[in-house]
Design an enzyme around this catalytic site. Structure first.
Site, PDB file in Angstrom:
ATOM      1  N   THR A  45      43.773  34.019  33.157  1.00  0.00           N
ATOM      2  CA  THR A  45      42.561  34.738  33.709  1.00  0.00           C
ATOM      3  C   THR A  45      42.971  36.450  33.701  1.00  0.00           C
ATOM      4  O   THR A  45      41.735  37.688  34.274  1.00  0.00           O
ATOM      5  CB  THR A  45      42.365  35.031  35.024  1.00  0.00           C
ATOM      6  OG1 THR A  45      43.638  34.847  35.882  1.00  0.00           O
ATOM      7  CG2 THR A  45      42.449  33.018  35.312  1.00  0.00           C
ATOM      8  N   LYS A  46      43.935  37.097  33.209  1.00  0.00           N
ATOM      9  CA  LYS A  46      43.835  38.733  33.419  1.00  0.00           C
ATOM     10  C   LYS A  46      43.805  39.128  32.282  1.00  0.00           C
ATOM     11  O   LYS A  46      44.950  39.622  32.142  1.00  0.00           O
ATOM     12  CB  LYS A  46      45.199  38.916  34.029  1.00  0.00           C
ATOM     13  CG  LYS A  46      44.561  38.650  35.958  1.00  0.00           C
ATOM     14  CD  LYS A  46      44.879  39.153  36.950  1.00  0.00           C
ATOM     15  CE  LYS A  46      45.003  39.078  38.699  1.00  0.00           C
ATOM     16  NZ  LYS A  46      45.713  39.092  38.879  1.00  0.00           N
ATOM     17  N   ASN A  47      43.344  38.623  30.929  1.00  0.00           N
ATOM     18  CA  ASN A  47      43.323  39.043  30.001  1.00  0.00           C
ATOM     19  C   ASN A  47      41.956  39.988  28.770  1.00  0.00           C
ATOM     20  O   ASN A  47      41.271  39.094  29.431  1.00  0.00           O
ATOM     21  CB  ASN A  47      44.133  37.948  29.304  1.00  0.00           C
ATOM     22  CG  ASN A  47      44.095  37.846  27.771  1.00  0.00           C
ATOM     23  OD1 ASN A  47      43.195  38.150  27.347  1.00  0.00           O
ATOM     24  ND2 ASN A  47      45.265  38.041  26.819  1.00  0.00           N
ATOM     25  N   ASP A  52      42.325  34.214  41.931  1.00  0.00           N
ATOM     26  CA  ASP A  52      42.141  35.781  42.862  1.00  0.00           C
ATOM     27  C   ASP A  52      41.171  36.084  42.921  1.00  0.00           C
ATOM     28  O   ASP A  52      40.516  36.250  42.317  1.00  0.00           O
ATOM     29  CB  ASP A  52      43.221  36.695  41.979  1.00  0.00           C
ATOM     30  CG  ASP A  52      42.850  37.810  41.589  1.00  0.00           C
ATOM     31  OD1 ASP A  52      43.226  38.281  43.374  1.00  0.00           O
ATOM     32  OD2 ASP A  52      43.878  39.058  40.815  1.00  0.00           O
TER      33      ASP A  52
END
Ligand SMILES: [Zn+2]
Lengths: 406, 334
Positions: free
Chosen positions: B113-115, B146
């Protein structure tokens, strides 16, 4: 003026703890957990302080060894950074330069050759640099490569940059309304503007056409909180705020943003108990913001000076920031971490050391926590490169422009 | 052959060099030079896959097997933007079913999710399809993991703004703030929605101020709600100290003995605002003297980490007041 700073009393720290049962939000629960880890670090240090008055100590030897080891070999956990190989170079050579590492001439030449080779291979025939050999050119990879080459500071390094092609690449990713895409077909955000403006100014290829409308677009990223977001509408964030502010000031357009709101937001990002900075409101402390947030301060000072404000001291708590970095973020075997409980890595090592250097220097003064052995070399806040190396590079490329050098 | 996600994960990974269908391709090693730096100790699987990836890029091969290869490469390093860019070229040239691609990238995103790259890929596919119907749901799934995920919020804002999906968004924000009133991303989203729909008209401003004061009452030590309040007051043409509701709220808190730095900071701003407004009331409680005293209280007692900033603010206010005096005197003697 030289000042040796002494660390805060433990009571100054404990009375800033977030009350446990004040609220039960997820944000508060996570904050309380981190504060516990950090309090433990501070308490341990205070008990050692009775024996050694020079604490906290910067583990210079260990950091140098860690960085040098990583310069030649990285474990497979770094595969996720395979598209960031020019960054790996920058994240190693920059903190080494701030640690004052003067390599043997033979070592230096070897490293230059190695770096020269790998960065040369990263350079794309269409201009700009990719994240690794045979990857397409990317603005962030280009920024990191140019910075690394300027830090090497040799003619051999400067000559690697194909400035004509670089300029063509920058124009290719420039959008009509002033913003920049990270690569052809890539995402657009404020990092692109900073990376493009930074490399163009360092290598002397800045033109009016290249940055037409860019300052106005950057200003549209400043949010109601005062910091900058990645793009208009998003949330104020430390990394993007640095990019926005540094880019505006390189363009000499610092007056276009709301400096008062920006400063208010920046000071608010320093954590009262931990001493380090958070990236956004109500997020956790993280050592990389020691540079992204604290690095914005010297830039703000230059804007305030233009308005006739004479500052006599930092506008953030440089002592508390140094405490956080030195007491909470050092790995005993070298390298630095985001926060206690996290593994060390070269990204956080680079930006912790950069932030430590920012905190230690105010104009020509030194404000060093611990002993003077902890002092680092100054860094240029707009580029995060040593100022002498920035000046040397600028002169080289200026002569290049006027045909003085080939 | 379809590009479905059946393989790799569960079964033993077969190296490309051992696959008969790849025997016609000569793998292309990464050119690290004779004496490499920052050399990553690649696993065999990683090196093998990227050796073949480099080879097909060099051949400019747009094929099903190449598409399949980019999937393996992206799973080994989702941050490799060259892989995603090449994958998009293949999708276009083969005229692939983009709905299938949308499902695939959705699954990748929920694992990564963090890309930057995976969200960007999603955005391009949505643009190609002109179908934003799944974007709210996907971002909600990511935000459930998150609620402050920057990429997810940015993507959501893009989809909402591009395809006019503002309906129900304030209710979603409200829900998140009920779960965690310190979620600054949710506050930011609230600002985004109001700013792009109704704007801050007098009535909306009034409603938003009520909402925010209610949230501050719930939890006073919360930077997010105070920041939002300040953001609202900037739109009040009368200035921040002339909103009676806010002023009363703050004075009540102060008189009750609350000394939250956020509260004191707002009162400082209300005081210093008097400098820029002509002919403030003679008996106003918002005076330069009060601003300086509050700055001093903040610096020495209530917000000591920002002591230097508050000292600087006190000096700045003092300086502005003097300049104002000089201006007033010179204009009155004219
Ligand atoms: Zn970090």
């Amino acid at each position: 003026m030289e000042t040796i700073l002494k660390i805060r009393n433990i009571s100054d720290i404990t009375n800033k703890l977030t009350p446990h049962n004040s609220d039960l939000t997820k944000t508060t629960r996570e904050q309380v957990t981190v504060e516990k880890l950090i309090l433990k670090k501070f308490e341990d240090l205070h008990s050692c302080l009775r024996v050694n008055q020079n604490l906290p100590e910067l583990f210079k030897e260990q950091h140098i060894k860690y960085l040098k080891d990583n310069l030649f070999y990285l474990p497979s956990s770094y595969e996720s950074l395979d598209a960031s190989q020019t960054w790996l170079c920058y994240w190693i050579v920059h903190p080494l330069s701030l640690l004052g590492v003067k390599l043997e001439d033979s070592d230096k030449s070897n490293i230059a050759k190695f770096l020269g080779k790998i960065i040369f291979r990263c350079q794309s025939p269409e201009g700009g640099f990719g994240g690794g050999p045979s990857q397409i050119p990317h603005l962030a990879a280009t920024y990191a490569a140019v910075n690394a080459l300027i830090i090497l500071g040799t003619e051999e390094a400067y000559k690697i940059i194909n400035r004509q092609k670089l300029y063509e690449f920058l124009l290719r990713v420039k959008q009509p309304d002033g913003k920049f895409a990270m690569h052809t077909g890539g995402e657009i955000d404020i990092r692109g503007a900073y990376c493009a403006i930074s490399v163009a100014s360092l290598t002397g290829i800045m033109t009016k056409e290249l940055v037409d409308n860019t300052a106005e677009w950057i200003v549209s990223c400043q949010t109601y909180e005062g910091g900058f977001a990645g793009c208009p509408g998003s949330e104020a964030h430390g990394g993007y705020t640095f990019c926005g502010l540094a880019a505006l000031v390189i363009l000499n357009k610092g007056h276009l943003c709301d400096n008062q709101a920006l400063l208010r937001w920046l000071v608010q990002k320093q954590m009262k108990m931990e001493g380090g900075f958070q990236g956004r409101a109500n997020k956790l402390v993280d050592s990389c913001y020691s540079f992204w947030q604290a690095g914005a301060f010297p830039i703000i000072y230059s804007l305030l000076a233009k308005d006739g404000h004479i500052l006599l001291d930092h506008l953030f708590d440089e002592r508390a920031l140094q405490e956080y970095i030195l007491i909470c973020c050092q790995h005993p075997q070298g390298g630095m971490l985001d926060k206690p409980s996290k593994p060390r890595d070269i990204y956080h090592t680079c930006y912790s050391i950069s932030g430590l250097s920012i905190a230690q220097h105010f104009l020509n003064e030194k404000h060093v926590l611990g002993s003077y052995r902890n002092e680092l070399v100054v860094t240029h806040p707009l580029y995060n490169i040593r100022p002498d190396l920035v000046a040397k590079g600028l002169i080289y490329f200026r002569n290049f422009n006027s045909g003085g050098s080939t | 052959m379809s590009d479905s996600s059946s393989d790799e994960c569960d079964t033993q990974h077969v190296l490309f060099k051992n696959r008969p269908e790849w025997s016609d391709v000569t793998p292309l090693k990464q050119d690290d030079g004779d004496e490499p730096v920052v050399l990553i100790d690649y696993t065999e699987e990683f090196e093998d896959c990227f050796d073949y990836f480099r080879a097909i890029v060099q051949k400019k091969e747009y094929s099903d097997r190449a598409l399949q290869l980019t999937k393996t490469a992206a799973s080994l390093n989702p941050a490799n933007y060259t892989v995603w860019q090449y994958r998009r070229e293949i999708l276009k040239s083969l005229g692939k079913d983009l709905h299938e691609e949308l499902d695939y990238i959705g699954k990748v995103i929920l694992k990564q999710t963090k890309n930057y790259q995976v969200w960007h890929h999603r955005r391009i596919i949505v643009e190609w399809l002109q179908d934003p119907s799944k974007e709210k749901y996907l971002t909600e799934e990511a935000l459930a993991k998150d609620p402050k995920n920057y990429h997810a919020w940015q993507h959501r804002q893009w989809a909402i703004k591009t395809f006019n999906l503002y309906d129900e968004e304030l209710a979603y924000v409200d829900q998140l703030l009920k779960e965690d009133v310190k979620n600054n991303s949710a506050w930011n989203q609230r600002y985004f929605v109001v700013n792009n729909t109704t704007g801050f008209t007098e009535q909306i401003l009034n409603n938003e101020i009520d909402y925010t004061l209610g949230k501050i009452k719930l939890l006073i030590e919360n930077e997010s709600s105070w920041n939002y309040l300040r953001g609202l007051l900037v739109h009040d043409k009368k200035g921040i100290s002339h909103n009676k509701k806010v002023a009363d709220f703050c004075e009540t808190l102060y008189n009750e003995g609350n000394r939250s730095p956020f509260l004191l900071a707002v009162i400082v701003d209300m005081c210093s605002e008097q400098l820029t407004y002509d002919g403030g009331d003679g008996d106003s409680i918002y005076t330069v003297m009060r601003a300086k005293e509050l700055c001093n209280d903040l610096a020495t007692q209530y917000d000591t980490i920002r002591a230097k900033y508050w000292v600087h603010m006190a000096e700045t206010i003092e300086k502005q007041a003097k300049e104002q005096d000089i201006q007033d005197t010179s204009s009155s003697t004219k």
